[in-house]
Design an enzyme around this catalytic site. Structure first.
Site, mmCIF file in Angstrom:
data_model
loop_
_atom_site.group_PDB
_atom_site.id
_atom_site.type_symbol
_atom_site.label_atom_id
_atom_site.label_comp_id
_atom_site.label_asym_id
_atom_site.label_seq_id
_atom_site.Cartn_x
_atom_site.Cartn_y
_atom_site.Cartn_z
ATOM 1 N N GLU A 92 41.755 36.519 176.695
ATOM 2 C CA GLU A 92 41.658 36.094 175.296
ATOM 3 C C GLU A 92 42.444 34.807 175.082
ATOM 4 O OE1 GLU A 92 44.132 36.101 172.910
ATOM 5 O OE2 GLU A 92 45.704 36.680 174.305
ATOM 6 N N LEU B 33 43.358 33.735 171.708
ATOM 7 C CA LEU B 33 43.715 33.727 170.276
ATOM 8 C C LEU B 33 45.109 33.165 170.077
ATOM 9 C CD1 LEU B 33 42.832 37.436 169.413
ATOM 10 C CD2 LEU B 33 41.295 35.472 169.392
ATOM 11 N N ARG B 34 45.258 32.365 169.027
ATOM 12 C CA ARG B 34 46.605 31.951 168.624
ATOM 13 C C ARG B 34 47.071 32.850 167.495
ATOM 14 N NH1 ARG B 34 45.030 26.305 166.517
ATOM 15 N NH2 ARG B 34 43.232 27.599 166.094
ATOM 16 N N LEU C 184 50.671 17.887 171.129
ATOM 17 C CA LEU C 184 51.535 16.735 171.392
ATOM 18 C C LEU C 184 52.516 16.555 170.227
ATOM 19 C CD1 LEU C 184 49.209 13.999 172.984
ATOM 20 C CD2 LEU C 184 50.973 15.369 174.111
ATOM 21 N N CYS D 118 53.674 34.477 174.399
ATOM 22 C CA CYS D 118 52.681 34.134 175.438
ATOM 23 C C CYS D 118 53.124 33.014 176.361
ATOM 24 C CB CYS D 118 51.369 33.764 174.764
ATOM 25 S SG CYS D 118 50.784 35.036 173.654
HETATM 26 C C1 UGA Z 1 48.997 30.738 172.741
HETATM 27 C C2 UGA Z 1 47.690 29.990 173.054
HETATM 28 O O1 UGA Z 1 47.586 28.837 172.226
HETATM 29 C C3 UGA Z 1 46.466 30.886 172.831
HETATM 30 O O2 UGA Z 1 45.288 30.202 173.224
HETATM 31 C C4 UGA Z 1 46.644 32.150 173.682
HETATM 32 O O3 UGA Z 1 45.576 33.049 173.504
HETATM 33 C C5 UGA Z 1 47.936 32.857 173.284
HETATM 34 O O4 UGA Z 1 49.035 31.946 173.510
HETATM 35 C C6 UGA Z 1 48.096 34.081 174.150
HETATM 36 O O5 UGA Z 1 48.236 33.935 175.367
HETATM 37 O O6 UGA Z 1 47.945 35.194 173.645
HETATM 38 P P1 UGA Z 1 50.348 31.347 170.514
HETATM 39 O O7 UGA Z 1 51.395 31.906 171.398
HETATM 40 O O8 UGA Z 1 49.913 32.154 169.341
HETATM 41 O O9 UGA Z 1 48.994 31.045 171.344
HETATM 42 O O10 UGA Z 1 50.916 29.972 169.962
HETATM 43 P P2 UGA Z 1 50.540 28.422 170.004
HETATM 44 O O11 UGA Z 1 49.936 28.019 168.733
HETATM 45 O O12 UGA Z 1 49.812 28.073 171.235
HETATM 46 O O13 UGA Z 1 52.015 27.796 170.084
HETATM 47 C C7 UGA Z 1 52.900 28.118 171.154
HETATM 48 C C8 UGA Z 1 54.219 27.433 170.965
HETATM 49 O O14 UGA Z 1 54.105 26.028 171.194
HETATM 50 C C9 UGA Z 1 54.815 27.582 169.565
HETATM 51 O O15 UGA Z 1 56.195 27.870 169.693
HETATM 52 C C10 UGA Z 1 54.613 26.225 168.931
HETATM 53 O O16 UGA Z 1 55.580 25.927 167.958
HETATM 54 C C11 UGA Z 1 54.732 25.316 170.146
HETATM 55 N N1 UGA Z 1 54.033 24.020 169.980
HETATM 56 C C12 UGA Z 1 52.681 23.970 169.881
HETATM 57 C C13 UGA Z 1 54.761 22.855 169.943
HETATM 58 O O17 UGA Z 1 56.013 22.861 170.034
HETATM 59 N N2 UGA Z 1 54.118 21.646 169.815
HETATM 60 C C14 UGA Z 1 52.767 21.578 169.714
HETATM 61 O O18 UGA Z 1 52.226 20.440 169.598
HETATM 62 C C15 UGA Z 1 52.034 22.760 169.735
#
Ligand code: UGA
Length: 459
Positions: free
Chosen positions: A180, A182-183, A279, A289
């Site tokens: 999956e 999903l975010r 970015l 995750c």
């Molecule tokens: C992530 C993946 O994006 C999903 O595709 C995946 O399904 C999910 O893990 C999982 O394995 O279940 P998620 O953990 O909900 O989803 O969060 P993200 O939106 O990907 O963000 C992850 C982290 O990166 C957050 O702490 C966010 O603040 C950080 N982030 C994200 C940044 O610091 N900079 C960015 O530009 C983007």
């Protein structure tokens, strides 16, 4: 018009509703069982039900099942409660404690149990093992077992051999990998509007059934072998984490050179081969995750005899952001011992109440160890945080949180923090200073109001 305005992308899929049901070769409607109602299992089950499939979800937590039957999700996810209530009302979804019964009734069984980090970077697959043991006796005909949980490469093969070992005849054993993507906070949108569906396996019937189940998603389905499907999941999360760490390392250079990391990201992101997403420089990646999967792939790589240096550096760069941020808070507050520091945001990202591996946990730990008094406000995550940090004073809003404080530390970029009247905040702080851990505010505007202001890689 359930989500109009609020969740425009979800609406697209709502129009799709949903003449396609998964059927067996005789045209009989097949029942989908989902084992585990955590983030993945619950969202998957509810969306399948929304698409018109008949779904039964099993979880061993009786209290959780009771709440779900009443339409109350155990997690904070925009739009989920509405869709759950609707699916219950339509009679497309049911919840039970009985895993065995669920497996008996179902033709397709999705395994969506947790695979947490053991503490050493390895995934703990004991819940997968337990699920397989529970369902093995119910495979009285060919059933498709779909591995939805994120599992180490090779687990699908192991599940297959385990079912054979438990006495399931080979002709009935059919295991498929379906990771999956999903975010959290966008889970419904992502489930209904996926970029791709990945299905790993070798059984033609199973591939056909999976394409029927996902027909309403209207996206490309990539069919591959199970190991590649398992690896696609890890590789995708690790690549995104690496992208974040890359821009965060560049934010160090921006500070040294006097450049601007946001414009840098814009300039890079305009290249279609790179893309602008992931970015955004800041405190770095957390959640349930990315950390688990980056460490997980690194360990699997080590076990396979390959030192995956890029992953190690991805982690090192992420850890450095905490050091840089705490140093900035210390400098702005004029030391930490005895100072009051206000945390704006506790969740690992906006639109969730999840604090697992949140940067706030690490920052709070460091501030408390240094003798600071910590106050906090988060729109959704204060209960969870309070349990872990009883000494942190939880506040009713961003204003009361900042009052009498020596520095506001913005940790999660909830929209509410961009809407705060900073003039009011300034007048109540003992020292008007903001360390912006997500580059969420406009430096010129904040400084113009008389704050001392710090952010990552911007002047
Ligand atoms: C992530 C993946 O994006 C999903 O595709 C995946 O399904 C999910 O893990 C999982 O394995 O279940 P998620 O953990 O909900 O989803 O969060 P993200 O939106 O990907 O963000 C992850 C982290 O990166 C957050 O702490 C966010 O603040 C950080 N982030 C994200 C940044 O610091 N900079 C960015 O530009 C983007």
């Amino acid at each position: 018009m359930l989500y109009a305005g609020l969740y425009p992308g979800v609406l697209k899929s709502t129009f799709n509703r949903h003449k396609v049901y998964s059927v067996d070769t005789e045209g009989r409607m097949e029942k989908i069982g989902v084992i585990g109602t955590g983030y993945v299992g619950l969202v998957t089950g509810v969306v399948f039900a929304h698409w018109g499939h008949k779904v039964v979800c099993a979880d061993q937590d009786a209290g959780k099942v009771e709440r779900l039957r009443k339409g109350v999700p155990p997690i904070y996810e925009p739009g989920l409660a509405d869709l759950l209530v609707r699916s219950l009302r339509d009679g497309n979804i049911e919840f039970t404690n009985d895993v065995t019964d669920t497996a008996s009734k179902s033709d397709i069984i999705f395994i969506a149990v947790g695979t947490p980090d053991k503490g050493n970077g390895e995934a703990d697959v004991s819940q997968v093992e337990a699920a397989i043991q529970s369902i093995a006796g119910c495979i009285d005909r060919k059933k498709i077992i779909v591995m939805k949980s994120t599992v180490p490469v090779g687990t699908n093969d192991w599940v297959r051999s385990e079912l054979l070992r438990l006495g399931v005849p080979e002709s009935r054993v059919c295991v498929v990998s379906n990771p999956e993507f999903l975010r959290e906070g966008n889970a419904l949108y992502d489930a209904m509007n996926p970029d791709r569906i990945v299905v790993g396996g070798a059984d033609d019937d199973a591939m056909r059934t999976m394409s029927q189940i996902y027909d309403a998603a209207g996206c490309r389905i990539l069919y591959t072998d199970a190991k590649t499907a398992e690896l696609i999941k890890y590789a995708s999360n690790c690549f995104l984490a690496m992208k974040v760490s890359f821009i965060n390392s560049l934010s160090v250079l921006c500070e040294r050179f006097g450049a601007n990391v946001t414009s840098l990201a814009d300039g890079m992101g305009l290249d279609g081969r790179i893309g602008r997403s992931f970015l955004n420089a800041g405190l770095g990646w957390g959640g349930s995750c990315f950390p688990k999967d980056v460490y997980g792939l690194m360990r699997q790589s080590e076990a396979a005899g390959y030192e995956f240096g890029l992953l190690r550096e991805t982690i090192t760069a992420n850890d450095l952001q905490i050091d840089r941020f705490v140093d900035a808070v210390r400098a702005l507050a004029g030391g930490l011992e005895g100072k009051t520091i206000s945390l704006w945001g506790l969740a690992f990202k906006p639109d969730t109440d999840d604090i697992r591996e949140s940067r706030a946990v690490h920052v709070a730990q460091r501030l408390i160890e240094a003798g600071a008094k910590v106050k906090a406000f988060d729109p959704a995550a204060m209960d969870a945080f309070s349990e872990q940090f009883p000494s942190v004073e939880m506040c009713r809003d961003a204003y009361s949180c900042a009052r009498q404080s020596s520095c506001v530390a913005l940790i999660t970029e909830w929209p509410v923090f961009r809407q705060v009247d900073l003039g009011v905040v300034r007048d109540t702080m003992s020292n008007p200073a903001i360390a912006d851990g997500r580059n969420a505010l406009d430096p010129a505007h904040v400084r113009g109001l008389g704050f001392e202001y710090w952010s990552f890689g911007r002047q």
